[in-house]
Design an enzyme around this catalytic site. Structure first.
Site, PDB file in Angstrom:
ATOM      1  N   CYS A 138       0.868  -1.175   0.000  1.00  0.00           N
ATOM      2  CA  CYS A 138       0.000   0.000   0.000  1.00  0.00           C
ATOM      3  C   CYS A 138       0.907   1.228   0.000  1.00  0.00           C
ATOM      4  O   CYS A 138       2.105   1.117  -0.243  1.00  0.00           O
ATOM      5  CB  CYS A 138      -0.950  -0.019   1.192  1.00  0.00           C
ATOM      6  SG  CYS A 138      -0.136  -0.021   2.805  1.00  0.00           S
ATOM      7  N   GLU A 139       0.374   2.389   0.262  1.00  0.00           N
ATOM      8  CA  GLU A 139       1.191   3.602   0.184  1.00  0.00           C
ATOM      9  C   GLU A 139       2.190   3.700   1.339  1.00  0.00           C
ATOM     10  O   GLU A 139       3.361   3.951   1.122  1.00  0.00           O
ATOM     11  CB  GLU A 139       0.296   4.844   0.155  1.00  0.00           C
ATOM     12  CG  GLU A 139       1.045   6.135  -0.072  1.00  0.00           C
ATOM     13  CD  GLU A 139       1.782   6.202  -1.406  1.00  0.00           C
ATOM     14  OE1 GLU A 139       2.815   6.880  -1.464  1.00  0.00           O
ATOM     15  OE2 GLU A 139       1.338   5.590  -2.393  1.00  0.00           O
TER      16      GLU A 139
END
Length: 140
Positions: A99-100
């Site tokens: 994910c980020e």
């Protein structure tokens, strides 16, 4: 009785409070890692999983973020499409979720585990850690 007086002394209460707060702060990272049912791996461990066990990179960020730059060979599976597209992922290979920042992947890993995926990992720090390590990304 002397112990009670010692603990209730104003200066000692402050020291005791600092010690308790420090202990809690030291325990928080370990408690957060255990959340979500997935093992967090650093970049080196993730790369070893890919090389030795043919692990699959799964980018769970929004499609726009994925298109802006992602790990080579990563599959795009935005979190909102998980239920409809999880069937396209291999159950016989480890999955490394990206994910980020490494915060939303543990929740998604838990959802995948409930769907029968046993070998699920998350990348510590997500794409931010990947960028910080100056590792290559692609837009293909």
């Amino acid at each position: 009785m002397d112990l009670m007086q010692f603990l209730l002394d104003q200066n000692n209460i402050f020291i005791l409070a600092v010690a308790v707060v420090s202990g809690v702060m030291l325990c928080l990272p370990g408690l957060r890692k255990g959340r979500g049912g997935a093992h967090a791996v650093d970049i080196a461990q993730a790369t070893q999983l890919v090389n030795k066990s043919q692990a699959v990179w799964v980018d769970v960020r929004a499609a726009e973020q994925y298109q802006a730059g992602h790990i080579a060979q990563a599959r795009s599976l935005p979190a909102q499409d998980l239920e409809s597209k999880a069937g396209n992922l291999p159950k016989n290979k480890p999955l490394i979720l990206v994910c980020e920042q490494g915060r939303s992947a543990p929740r998604i890993a838990q959802r995948l585990r409930s769907q029968g995926f046993a070998d699920v990992y998350t990348l510590e720090g997500g794409m931010r850690a990947w960028y910080a390590a100056n590792l290559p990304v692609t837009q293909k």
